[in-house]
Design an enzyme around this catalytic site. Structure first.
Site, PDB file in Angstrom:
ATOM      1  N   ARG A 143     -31.452 -11.430   7.436  1.00 34.86           N
ATOM      2  CA  ARG A 143     -31.410 -10.076   8.489  1.00 34.86           C
ATOM      3  C   ARG A 143     -29.764  -9.580   8.318  1.00 34.86           C
ATOM      4  O   ARG A 143     -29.862  -8.553   8.595  1.00 34.86           O
ATOM      5  CB  ARG A 143     -31.576 -10.939   9.429  1.00 34.86           C
ATOM      6  CG  ARG A 143     -32.308  -9.564  10.780  1.00 34.86           C
ATOM      7  CD  ARG A 143     -30.193  -9.175  11.450  1.00 34.86           C
ATOM      8  NE  ARG A 143     -30.845  -8.474  12.115  1.00 34.86           N
ATOM      9  CZ  ARG A 143     -28.922  -7.943  12.245  1.00 34.86           C
ATOM     10  NH1 ARG A 143     -27.917  -8.084  12.052  1.00 34.86           N
ATOM     11  NH2 ARG A 143     -29.218  -6.939  12.981  1.00 34.86           N
ATOM     12  N   HIS A 193     -26.128  -5.935   7.232  1.00 34.02           N
ATOM     13  CA  HIS A 193     -24.197  -5.317   6.748  1.00 34.02           C
ATOM     14  C   HIS A 193     -24.234  -5.652   5.715  1.00 34.02           C
ATOM     15  O   HIS A 193     -22.888  -4.886   4.947  1.00 34.02           O
ATOM     16  CB  HIS A 193     -24.068  -6.789   8.247  1.00 34.02           C
ATOM     17  CG  HIS A 193     -24.208  -6.823   9.313  1.00 34.02           C
ATOM     18  ND1 HIS A 193     -23.790  -5.391  10.103  1.00 34.02           N
ATOM     19  CD2 HIS A 193     -24.947  -7.523   9.733  1.00 34.02           C
ATOM     20  CE1 HIS A 193     -23.889  -5.746  11.854  1.00 34.02           C
ATOM     21  NE2 HIS A 193     -25.088  -7.155  11.288  1.00 34.02           N
TER      22      HIS A 193
END
Length: 125
Positions: free
Chosen positions: A77, A82
């Protein structure tokens, strides 16, 4: 005002719903996933939701299901959220299709939900 912690069931249902949504998004197949930005981004968002929900599950709960790669899911995730510029769509496709990955998580989540629902019906508060 303090927040009331949410039950693991709350997060497990979100994981289950996201897995089901991914199945719908990829019905047109791999080529659509790889070339249709809307499909790609929808799948990635659902994977982010799965990872975020996993990160919100209490450690004590996750310890009861050691066969589930909770940490890997949460870490993935973070990569999706990011490091989006470095996402390899072939890797994502393999994760959502490899029986040891998303389909296996789906089975584990169903077991977790069933266990918690059975436990709560046996011990009403």
């Amino acid at each position: 005002m303090s927040k009331v912690p949410k039950s693991p069931l709350f997060f497990l249902y979100h994981i289950k719903e996201s897995i089901e949504a991914i199945a719908i998004h990829i019905q047109e197949g791999k080529q659509s996933f790889l070339t249709n930005r809307t499909v790609t981004m929808a799948v990635i968002r659902e994977l982010e939701i799965i990872g975020e929900a996993v990160n919100k599950l209490p450690a004590e709960f996750k310890n009861n299901y050691p066969l589930v790669p909770w940490r890997d899911i949460g870490d993935f995730r973070n990569v999706l959220a990011h490091h989006y510029w470095g996402i390899d769509l072939e890797t994502v496709w393999n994760i959502i299709h490899n029986p040891d990955k998303l389909p296996d998580l789906n089975n584990h989540v169903k077991t977790c939900i069933q266990d918690l629902e059975n436990h709560s019906s046996e011990n009403p508060e």
